[in-house]
Design an enzyme around this catalytic site. Structure first.
Site, mmCIF file in Angstrom:
data_model
loop_
_atom_site.group_PDB
_atom_site.id
_atom_site.type_symbol
_atom_site.label_atom_id
_atom_site.label_comp_id
_atom_site.label_asym_id
_atom_site.label_seq_id
_atom_site.Cartn_x
_atom_site.Cartn_y
_atom_site.Cartn_z
ATOM 1 C CG HIS A 76 -1.604 1.280 1.461
ATOM 2 N ND1 HIS A 76 -1.271 2.125 2.494
ATOM 3 C CD2 HIS A 76 -2.615 1.901 0.788
ATOM 4 C CE1 HIS A 76 -2.042 3.203 2.453
ATOM 5 N NE2 HIS A 76 -2.857 3.091 1.440
ATOM 6 C CD GLU A 79 -2.965 2.697 -3.493
ATOM 7 O OE1 GLU A 79 -3.573 3.783 -3.490
ATOM 8 O OE2 GLU A 79 -3.294 1.732 -2.775
ATOM 9 C CG HIS A 80 -0.019 6.354 -0.490
ATOM 10 N ND1 HIS A 80 -0.524 7.492 0.111
ATOM 11 C CD2 HIS A 80 -0.914 5.370 -0.199
ATOM 12 C CE1 HIS A 80 -1.663 7.221 0.720
ATOM 13 N NE2 HIS A 80 -1.915 5.922 0.556
#
Length: 453
Positions: A76, A79-80
């Site tokens: 995650h 992803e950022h």
């Protein structure tokens, strides 16, 4: 703009499942094309010429359950970081381009996949492909970007988990339900491990998982399949093949040996509620017909005003403020069957639990009627027809199924498999999987309230 999901949410999975194309006698399936480039990238094209719009989605076969031990949240986190740009397309380029076109973009991470997508006019598709292909290989991550984005993720965790008692409980229930499999770990990560994530962790995960041979591109909208294939060759085709990843071989979950409970009392809770959770097979794991039967079982229990739980608990007994179930069958590994309910004032959780157990036990013992079965099948099939009007849902459907080792044919055949579900099939999966002795029950209570009060 970006969102995180520990597993696909109930609404998300429901949209994906009910968006599946319907069989020929109801509506012709879309003319779906499926290509594989020389570097291993899969490409699916779904023409839809009803509006001058195209949705472009990049699905990576990696998610939170692939985080290395001690680095929860790194999928995650990356992803950022993927929005921080490359030398060719610096940070903000993608967002500015899409906004100027009046389009939309987003990204999300689940336990199994990471997805990036844009909805834009068709003449911008080549630009979107070039930007996504470039950041698949050429991401630039200076140290100051790492520190700033880590703080953003920690703040996201505080807002979405730590400030919401229901989210805290859900996290703890997952950690209890899955004893050995990484689905027990939140996709966003544990706070103390997020704090330790660094540039090397992100780049290592990026280098291992972000490559054409670990990606699926889905394009749906006002396009021609051969034109899209050539665009993909001219953009993604220039990205070198990544390392050969072994098949996903995650730890297996041992058979549940006991029921378990998790209780959270919190001053922020005004309405008590509970969830009951079971590990069940996903569509990918299930024996023939079981996943479809679990979908039908969930719908019979709580889909619509004629469902078992609504009629028995809300209409007739008047003891439930809410009562619903969900079957999450879209996971790569294990699925989950969840029952949620909250009592009306004056009703105890124990009384509500007993009433729900009675309804579930009735299906296990006596099965369901043909009338119930046909009603649910009709609703499922009707939903598939309407869902074809939403190109984003169609792209999501094909992406989900192909990233869980299914095929284009599996998508087209799903309605017929729903039609084939019998009342005996539904009774069998209820008896096999919804056993109280293997459930994890979560209680969310006001601070001073005991469960039985």
């Amino acid at each position: 703009m970006r969102r995180t999901m520990n597993r696909p949410t109930i609404a998300f999975v429901a949209a994906l499942v009910t968006a599946l194309p319907v069989a020929a006698q109801d509506s012709p399936p879309p003319a779906v094309s499926h290509f594989t480039l020389d570097n291993g990238l899969e490409l699916v094209v779904i023409p839809d010429r009803r509006a001058p719009v195209v949705t472009h989605m990049v699905w990576y076969h990696t998610g939170g359950a692939d985080d290395p031990n001690g680095q929860s949240g790194v999928a995650h986190f990356l992803e950022h970081l993927m929005f921080k740009g490359t030398a060719k397309y610096p940070a903000g380029t993608l967002e500015s381009a899409v906004n100027e076109l009046g389009g939309q973009l987003n990204a999300f991470t689940t336990a199994d996949i990471t997805v990036y997508f844009e909805t834009v006019p068709p003449d911008a598709l080549g630009q979107m492909m070039d930007i996504e292909a470039d950041r698949m290989h050429n991401l630039v991550l200076p140290e100051e970007v790492i520190d700033a984005e880590r703080s953003v993720v920690l703040d996201e965790r505080r807002q979405r988990v730590e400030s919401q008692p229901g989210s805290i409980l859900a996290e703890q229930v997952s950690a209890t339900l899955f004893q050995n499999h990484p689905y027990r770990i939140p996709v966003i990560g544990w706070a103390h491990e997020i704090e330790a994530l660094d540039r090397e962790d992100a780049l290592s995960f990026y280098g291992q998982h972000y490559a054409p041979n670990n990606a699926l591109v889905v394009v749906a909208g006002d396009v021609d399949a051969e034109v899209v294939r050539q665009m993909a060759e001219d953009t993604y085709g220039n990205v070198g093949r990544g390392p050969e990843l072994p098949p996903r071989a995650r730890p297996e979950e041992p058979p549940a040996q006991a029921s378990r409970t998790v209780t959270l009392r919190d001053a922020r809770v005004s309405l008590p509620s509970f969830t009951r959770n079971w590990v069940v097979p996903s569509y990918r794991q299930a024996e023939t017909g079981e996943a479809e039967a679990l979908d039908v079982l969930s719908a019979i229990l709580s889909d619509g005003a004629q469902s078992r739980l609504y009629q028995a608990l809300v209409v007739e007994a008047g003891i439930a403020a809410q009562a619903r179930t969900s079957y999450d069958g879209g996971a790569f590994d294990y699925g989950r069957f969840v029952l949620y309910s909250a009592p009306r004032p004056g009703t105890t959780l124990e009384a509500l639990e007993a009433a729900i157990d009675t309804e579930v036990d009735d299906i296990i013992t006596n099965g369901i009627s043909e009338t119930e079965l046909n009603r649910v099948k009709t609703r499922f099939i009707r939903s598939t027809i309407f869902a074809q009007d939403d190109q984003v849902s169609m792209a999501q459907t094909y992406g989900l199924w192909l990233t869980t080792d299914r095929s284009i044919a599996d998508v087209a055949e799903w309605p017929d498999r729903i039609r084939a579900v019998t009342a005996d099939d539904v009774k069998a999966v209820a008896a096999k999987y919804l056993r109280p002795a293997t459930a994890v029950t979560g209680y969310l209570l006001p601070l001073a309230e005991e469960k039985a009060q």
